[in-house]
Design a protein around this motif. Structure first.
Motif, PDB file in Angstrom:
ATOM      1  N   ARG A 124       0.832  -1.204   0.000  1.00  0.00           N
ATOM      2  CA  ARG A 124       0.000   0.000   0.000  1.00  0.00           C
ATOM      3  C   ARG A 124       0.871   1.260   0.000  1.00  0.00           C
ATOM      4  O   ARG A 124       0.564   2.243  -0.668  1.00  0.00           O
ATOM      5  N   GLN A 125       1.973   1.197   0.751  1.00  0.00           N
ATOM      6  CA  GLN A 125       2.866   2.366   0.759  1.00  0.00           C
ATOM      7  C   GLN A 125       3.462   2.592  -0.633  1.00  0.00           C
ATOM      8  O   GLN A 125       3.578   3.725  -1.097  1.00  0.00           O
ATOM      9  N   GLU A 126       3.808   1.498  -1.301  1.00  0.00           N
ATOM     10  CA  GLU A 126       4.321   1.613  -2.674  1.00  0.00           C
ATOM     11  C   GLU A 126       3.259   2.244  -3.590  1.00  0.00           C
ATOM     12  O   GLU A 126       3.557   3.110  -4.409  1.00  0.00           O
ATOM     13  N   GLN A 127       1.989   1.790  -3.405  1.00  0.00           N
ATOM     14  CA  GLN A 127       0.880   2.347  -4.206  1.00  0.00           C
ATOM     15  C   GLN A 127       0.730   3.841  -3.970  1.00  0.00           C
ATOM     16  O   GLN A 127       0.520   4.614  -4.902  1.00  0.00           O
ATOM     17  N   ILE A 128       0.840   4.228  -2.693  1.00  0.00           N
ATOM     18  CA  ILE A 128       0.697   5.649  -2.354  1.00  0.00           C
ATOM     19  C   ILE A 128       1.791   6.456  -3.062  1.00  0.00           C
ATOM     20  O   ILE A 128       1.532   7.503  -3.658  1.00  0.00           O
ATOM     21  N   ILE A 129       3.026   5.937  -3.026  1.00  0.00           N
ATOM     22  CA  ILE A 129       4.130   6.655  -3.665  1.00  0.00           C
ATOM     23  C   ILE A 129       3.845   6.838  -5.159  1.00  0.00           C
ATOM     24  O   ILE A 129       4.014   7.931  -5.713  1.00  0.00           O
ATOM     25  N   GLU A 130       3.360   5.775  -5.809  1.00  0.00           N
ATOM     26  CA  GLU A 130       3.051   5.864  -7.238  1.00  0.00           C
ATOM     27  C   GLU A 130       1.965   6.914  -7.504  1.00  0.00           C
ATOM     28  O   GLU A 130       2.086   7.731  -8.411  1.00  0.00           O
ATOM     29  N   LEU A 131       0.917   6.882  -6.659  1.00  0.00           N
ATOM     30  CA  LEU A 131      -0.180   7.849  -6.799  1.00  0.00           C
ATOM     31  C   LEU A 131       0.340   9.280  -6.661  1.00  0.00           C
ATOM     32  O   LEU A 131      -0.044  10.169  -7.433  1.00  0.00           O
ATOM     33  N   VAL A 132       1.193   9.494  -5.675  1.00  0.00           N
ATOM     34  CA  VAL A 132       1.702  10.845  -5.433  1.00  0.00           C
ATOM     35  C   VAL A 132       2.585  11.274  -6.610  1.00  0.00           C
ATOM     36  O   VAL A 132       2.474  12.395  -7.114  1.00  0.00           O
ATOM     37  N   LYS A 133       3.443  10.370  -7.074  1.00  0.00           N
ATOM     38  CA  LYS A 133       4.314  10.698  -8.205  1.00  0.00           C
ATOM     39  C   LYS A 133       3.491  11.166  -9.405  1.00  0.00           C
ATOM     40  O   LYS A 133       3.842  12.119 -10.076  1.00  0.00           O
ATOM     41  N   GLU A 134       2.352  10.456  -9.652  1.00  0.00           N
ATOM     42  CA  GLU A 134       1.571  10.751 -10.851  1.00  0.00           C
ATOM     43  C   GLU A 134       0.643  11.944 -10.687  1.00  0.00           C
ATOM     44  O   GLU A 134       0.299  12.598 -11.670  1.00  0.00           O
TER      45      GLU A 134
ATOM     46  N   GLN B  24      -7.877  12.634  -1.422  1.00  0.00           N
ATOM     47  CA  GLN B  24      -7.816  12.108  -2.795  1.00  0.00           C
ATOM     48  C   GLN B  24      -7.135  10.743  -2.836  1.00  0.00           C
ATOM     49  O   GLN B  24      -7.589   9.840  -3.524  1.00  0.00           O
ATOM     50  N   ILE B  25      -6.045  10.599  -2.050  1.00  0.00           N
ATOM     51  CA  ILE B  25      -5.362   9.299  -2.006  1.00  0.00           C
ATOM     52  C   ILE B  25      -6.321   8.244  -1.456  1.00  0.00           C
ATOM     53  O   ILE B  25      -6.470   7.153  -2.010  1.00  0.00           O
ATOM     54  N   ALA B  26      -7.026   8.599  -0.358  1.00  0.00           N
ATOM     55  CA  ALA B  26      -7.944   7.652   0.275  1.00  0.00           C
ATOM     56  C   ALA B  26      -9.026   7.216  -0.708  1.00  0.00           C
ATOM     57  O   ALA B  26      -9.348   6.024  -0.809  1.00  0.00           O
ATOM     58  N   SER B  27      -9.566   8.175  -1.464  1.00  0.00           N
ATOM     59  CA  SER B  27     -10.649   7.807  -2.370  1.00  0.00           C
ATOM     60  C   SER B  27     -10.128   6.940  -3.512  1.00  0.00           C
ATOM     61  O   SER B  27     -10.774   5.980  -3.923  1.00  0.00           O
ATOM     62  N   LYS B  28      -8.931   7.236  -4.004  1.00  0.00           N
ATOM     63  CA  LYS B  28      -8.381   6.415  -5.085  1.00  0.00           C
ATOM     64  C   LYS B  28      -8.070   4.992  -4.611  1.00  0.00           C
ATOM     65  O   LYS B  28      -8.209   4.029  -5.371  1.00  0.00           O
TER      66      LYS B  28
END
Lengths: 208, 208
Positions: free
Chosen positions: A6-16, A24-28
């Motif tokens: 999940r932390q990896e996913q968050i990093i990807e989301l933030v990068k993009e 926004q992160i929570a909803s995605k």
């Protein structure tokens, strides 16, 4: 530190999507903000993300290496030093060079009465050898760098301090001195080199 | 990573009372378990604490250096390499030694038609110089280590891979090769040495 998926996913989301808010992160990710809180705390504390108030999270990728500093600052030279090769100052340059090769070392240390009096590096030997003199007739004492012009460390100093000295003085290695009260001062008990320090870096990466 | 004062308190509590459960820590700090969750997550993920199921937290102090590994594995040689000193193989050993001293470097690289063909280290020069030959009459090509016996790296390799090669092959530095398709292969564009790697360690500690 090992990140969760999940932390990896968050990093990807933030990068993009940066800057992106925790809502926004929570909803995605279809989780609650409360669920995300520990992950975001870890990611910001480790310096991977940066939280901008009223803006959102951005990808910082500035990990703090104070853990590395703590390790190098707490690890004493004694723990990582290797053997120093010692000769006397009346030995010939020729024999010094042979000793250098046989021990595959870069610097010889010169002792007198068990005390450090000099150091001879490959560069010193090369200068002498290219001069064309008879290497069987020049003693080490003539070509060596003499105390007090030798930068040294002690077994109690930290690896960090020793590494700094090596870089600041542009040298390959430092002799390690035992200057405890029961020693007569300036007895060479080892050396620490750029090789030792490079090895530490590799070992830390491999978590040895 | 920089720890908060609560995280420092938790570490102290665990050191003194280990094993200790999260309930016990929460009650001693007068906070809820939910409040502690991110802190405990950070402390276990960073390797400072270890969580034993059904027992509690213990002080592990085995910081994981995978962040360091990630940095060294993601940083390309290109970013930290320094200038390589190049000569041709028909130049004299004497001139090679002078070039070595003038550039204060440890290894010269030998090119032919813009391609790496050899390397000459201080050790190679010293062996030749102590032999008593006329250094003005021996070309570098005679004493150099010749390809394919030279360990090299490319600008795309990671600093970690380069550091490993240096240690495994017991050498001081690696030439950096441009082997991109538009290059003719084996063009030397720099070098990476134990000095560069020691400097990285110091820079990371100082968070540059």
């Amino acid at each position: 530190m090992r990140l969760t998926s999940r932390q990896e996913q968050i990093i990807e989301l933030v990068k993009e999507n940066q800057p992106i808010t925790s809502e926004q992160i929570a909803s995605k990710l279809k989780v609650t903000r409360a669920t995300l809180r520990p992950d975001l705390a870890i990611l910001t504390m480790s310096g991977i993300l940066d939280a901008k108030p009223k803006v959102g999270y951005i990808y910082a990728n500035k990990p703090s290496y104070s853990m590395l500093y703590d390790y190098l600052n707490e690890t004493k030279v004694e723990k990582v030093m290797t053997k120093a090769i010692l000769l006397n100052e009346d030995e010939w340059v020729y024999d010094g060079i042979v000793t250098l090769f046989l021990n595959d070392t870069g610097t010889l240390y010169v002792e007198n009465d068990g005390k450090l009096v000099g150091a001879v590096s490959r560069k010193d030997f090369l200068k002498t050898a290219m001069g064309g003199s008879d290497l069987h007739k020049i003693p080490l004492g003539i070509i060596m760098t003499r105390m007090p012009n030798i930068v040294y460390t002690t077994k109690e100093q930290s690896v960090y301090e020793a590494a700094k000295k090596i870089i600041e003085h542009e040298i390959d290695s430092l002799p390690v001195i035992d200057n405890s009260s029961d020693s007569d001062g300036f007895r060479v008990i080892g050396k620490i080199s750029k090789t030792n320090i490079t090895k530490i870096l590799i070992d830390l990466c491999e978590k040895k």
